[in-house]
Design a protein around this motif. Structure first.
Motif, PDB file in Angstrom:
ATOM      1  N   UNK A  46       0.835  -1.203   0.000  1.00 20.66           N
ATOM      2  CA  UNK A  46       0.000   0.000   0.000  1.00 20.66           C
ATOM      3  C   UNK A  46       0.871   1.255   0.000  1.00 20.66           C
ATOM      4  N   UNK A  47       0.354   2.327  -0.588  1.00 26.37           N
ATOM      5  CA  UNK A  47       1.045   3.617  -0.605  1.00 26.37           C
ATOM      6  C   UNK A  47       1.356   4.055   0.823  1.00 26.37           C
ATOM      7  N   UNK A  48       2.624   4.447   1.057  1.00 25.98           N
ATOM      8  CA  UNK A  48       3.024   4.934   2.382  1.00 25.98           C
ATOM      9  C   UNK A  48       3.576   6.347   2.316  1.00 25.98           C
ATOM     10  N   UNK A  49       4.145   6.717   1.170  1.00 24.31           N
ATOM     11  CA  UNK A  49       4.726   8.045   1.025  1.00 24.31           C
ATOM     12  C   UNK A  49       5.511   8.150  -0.265  1.00 24.31           C
ATOM     13  N   UNK A  50       6.276   9.234  -0.362  1.00 25.06           N
ATOM     14  CA  UNK A  50       7.109   9.470  -1.536  1.00 25.06           C
ATOM     15  C   UNK A  50       8.519   9.786  -1.055  1.00 25.06           C
ATOM     16  N   UNK A  51       9.490   9.198  -1.713  1.00 26.36           N
ATOM     17  CA  UNK A  51      10.898   9.500  -1.450  1.00 26.36           C
ATOM     18  C   UNK A  51      11.397  10.377  -2.592  1.00 26.36           C
ATOM     19  N   UNK A  52      11.908  11.548  -2.236  1.00 21.51           N
ATOM     20  CA  UNK A  52      12.381  12.489  -3.247  1.00 21.51           C
ATOM     21  C   UNK A  52      13.870  12.757  -3.068  1.00 21.51           C
ATOM     22  N   UNK A  53      14.463  13.345  -4.092  1.00 17.87           N
ATOM     23  CA  UNK A  53      15.865  13.758  -3.992  1.00 17.87           C
ATOM     24  C   UNK A  53      16.044  14.752  -2.846  1.00 17.87           C
ATOM     25  N   UNK A  54      15.047  15.588  -2.627  1.00 15.90           N
ATOM     26  CA  UNK A  54      15.088  16.553  -1.524  1.00 15.90           C
ATOM     27  C   UNK A  54      15.135  15.828  -0.177  1.00 15.90           C
ATOM     28  N   UNK A  55      14.345  14.749  -0.033  1.00 11.15           N
ATOM     29  CA  UNK A  55      14.391  13.962   1.203  1.00 11.15           C
ATOM     30  C   UNK A  55      15.804  13.441   1.445  1.00 11.15           C
ATOM     31  N   UNK A  56      16.412  12.946   0.388  1.00 10.56           N
ATOM     32  CA  UNK A  56      17.776  12.427   0.498  1.00 10.56           C
ATOM     33  C   UNK A  56      18.746  13.519   0.945  1.00 10.56           C
ATOM     34  N   UNK A  57      18.695  14.669   0.299  1.00 10.53           N
ATOM     35  CA  UNK A  57      19.621  15.754   0.619  1.00 10.53           C
ATOM     36  C   UNK A  57      19.452  16.228   2.060  1.00 10.53           C
TER      37      UNK A  57
END
Length: 142
Positions: A46-57
């Motif tokens: 199930x959808x839990x969230x989104x991982x973005x390049x910004x999250x990584x940085x």
């Protein structure tokens, strides 16, 4: 008025998804391979969230964490507003601008239908303006 459904019709509703237990390093490799800036994170399918390049940085690099010991679930964004296919492009622009967001999940009947990016919104806006200009030119010439 253009809608989110127009974007999904143009680009498709396929999303790249990973499990929350996926190491951030592997998520980054996938994003680089697909030339995308985010991936959907799932837990138990199930959808839990989104991982973005910004999250990584911000949540790995700036905090001195290791991308080969940190999971996507630990750093994913979970409080991203959801939009509906019938929402307008203007609504997306407003939500993205106010929240300083680059990606919005699109849901219909609690099912993930796709992801809309800021680039998608800009492209759809340009296409709308081009269509308006063509209509005006046709009207003037007739």
């Amino acid at each position: 008025m253009r809608k989110v459904s127009d974007i999904l019709a143009r680009k498709g509703g396929t999303v790249v998804a990973i499990d929350a237990a996926t190491l951030v390093l592997n998520a980054l490799k996938l994003m680089a391979e697909k030339n995308i800036g985010s991936v959907v994170v799932t837990e138990h399918g199930e959808y839990a969230g989104i991982l973005t390049e910004r999250d990584y940085a911000r949540k790995v690099i700036l905090e001195g964490r290791s991308s080969d010991h940190t999971t996507a679930g630990e750093i994913m964004s979970t409080s991203i507003p959801r939009v509906l296919p019938e929402n307008s492009i203007e609504t997306c622009m407003h939500i993205m601008t106010e929240g300083k967001l680059r990606y919005l999940p699109v849901f219909s009947y609690n099912k993930l239908e796709g992801i809309v990016s800021m680039s998608d919104v800009v492209t759809e806006t340009i296409l709308s303006h081009v269509a308006t200009i063509e209509q005006l030119q046709n009207y003037i010439q007739s």
